[in-house]
Design an enzyme around this catalytic site. Structure first.
Site, PDB file in Angstrom:
ATOM      1  N   THR A 135       0.804  -1.213   0.000  1.00 21.74           N
ATOM      2  CA  THR A 135       0.000   0.000   0.000  1.00 21.74           C
ATOM      3  C   THR A 135       0.843   1.272   0.000  1.00 21.74           C
ATOM      4  O   THR A 135       2.021   1.253   0.354  1.00 21.74           O
ATOM      5  CB  THR A 135      -0.938   0.024   1.224  1.00 21.74           C
ATOM      6  OG1 THR A 135      -0.163   0.064   2.419  1.00 21.74           O
ATOM      7  CG2 THR A 135      -1.846  -1.184   1.243  1.00 21.74           C
ATOM      8  N   ASP A 136       0.187   2.375  -0.359  1.00 18.43           N
ATOM      9  CA  ASP A 136       0.830   3.682  -0.263  1.00 18.43           C
ATOM     10  C   ASP A 136       0.457   4.299   1.088  1.00 18.43           C
ATOM     11  O   ASP A 136      -0.144   3.638   1.935  1.00 18.43           O
ATOM     12  CB  ASP A 136       0.436   4.578  -1.446  1.00 18.43           C
ATOM     13  CG  ASP A 136      -1.057   4.844  -1.533  1.00 18.43           C
ATOM     14  OD1 ASP A 136      -1.768   4.679  -0.521  1.00 18.43           O
ATOM     15  OD2 ASP A 136      -1.514   5.221  -2.621  1.00 18.43           O
ATOM     16  N   LEU A 137       0.803   5.545   1.297  1.00 21.10           N
ATOM     17  CA  LEU A 137       0.545   6.197   2.583  1.00 21.10           C
ATOM     18  C   LEU A 137      -0.927   6.272   2.951  1.00 21.10           C
ATOM     19  O   LEU A 137      -1.280   6.361   4.123  1.00 21.10           O
ATOM     20  CB  LEU A 137       1.135   7.608   2.591  1.00 21.10           C
ATOM     21  CG  LEU A 137       2.662   7.670   2.567  1.00 21.10           C
ATOM     22  CD1 LEU A 137       3.140   9.105   2.443  1.00 21.10           C
ATOM     23  CD2 LEU A 137       3.240   7.025   3.820  1.00 21.10           C
ATOM     24  N   SER A 138      -1.811   6.211   1.952  1.00 22.04           N
ATOM     25  CA  SER A 138      -3.248   6.290   2.233  1.00 22.04           C
ATOM     26  C   SER A 138      -3.864   4.923   2.541  1.00 22.04           C
ATOM     27  O   SER A 138      -5.057   4.836   2.810  1.00 22.04           O
ATOM     28  CB  SER A 138      -3.980   6.938   1.058  1.00 22.04           C
ATOM     29  OG  SER A 138      -3.940   6.081  -0.071  1.00 22.04           O
ATOM     30  N   VAL A 158      -4.022   2.434   0.370  1.00 16.14           N
ATOM     31  CA  VAL A 158      -4.537   1.881  -0.880  1.00 16.14           C
ATOM     32  C   VAL A 158      -3.394   1.165  -1.603  1.00 16.14           C
ATOM     33  O   VAL A 158      -2.255   1.613  -1.579  1.00 16.14           O
ATOM     34  CB  VAL A 158      -5.121   3.011  -1.765  1.00 16.14           C
ATOM     35  CG1 VAL A 158      -5.465   2.518  -3.148  1.00 16.14           C
ATOM     36  CG2 VAL A 158      -6.340   3.628  -1.090  1.00 16.14           C
TER      37      VAL A 158
END
Length: 162
Positions: free
Chosen positions: A30-33, A35
């Site tokens: 995932t990325d920082l959000s 997602v």
């Protein structure tokens, strides 16, 4: 504590003409959000294609080590429709659409239950060690025909220490 069961082997399974491969979304995906990062869908699909071949009894490693060749992606089109998130359980559904002497055309969908998150169309070409397209092994072509007809008899490859 509830019993944990799995209904898919490491290589996934065939259901008719579809190969189904399970994927769990981990933090690293995932990325920082929270997602799933877009490139990771490609990784999931690559794993699913390799698992499908292994489940069909095709030994890519032996072919490569024998100097026969390996697959290379020639063309790829991907469409994202919804995000996957941390801890999601996904299934990559792979279907062979067309077989040619040196190549296969594959349709893949990344699903969360009944929701399609991404889909791709992939053309993979069998290439020599020098990178030139060449005919796929005849027994592989026969297996691909069986997959497309939904009548593949699965005889797993001895994977040794995999």
């Amino acid at each position: 504590m509830a019993a944990v069961t799995t209904d898919l082997p490491l290589e996934g399974r065939f259901e008719g003409t579809d190969h189904r491969f399970p994927v769990r979304v981990y933090f690293e995906d995932t990325d920082l959000s929270g997602v799933v990062y877009h490139a990771n869908y490609l990784r999931y699909m690559e794993r699913a294609r390799s698992a499908m071949l292994r489940a069909a009894g095709i030994d890519q490693r032996a072919a490569h080590e024998a100097g026969e060749g390996a697959y290379a992606v020639r063309d790829l089109h991907i469409h994202y429709t919804a995000p996957a998130r941390l801890d999601d359980t996904l299934t990559v559904v792979t279907r062979m659409e067309q077989i040619r002497s040196p190549s296969v055309h594959i349709h893949q969908r990344v699903m969360r239950g009944d929701v399609m998150l991404a889909e791709a169309r992939v053309e993979a070409v069998f290439v020599s060690q020098g990178g030139r397209a060449r005919r796929q092994p005849a027994d592989w072509l026969a297996r691909f025909e069986s997959i497309m007809n939904g009548d593949l008899v699965v005889n797993p490859v001895d994977r040794g220490n995999d």
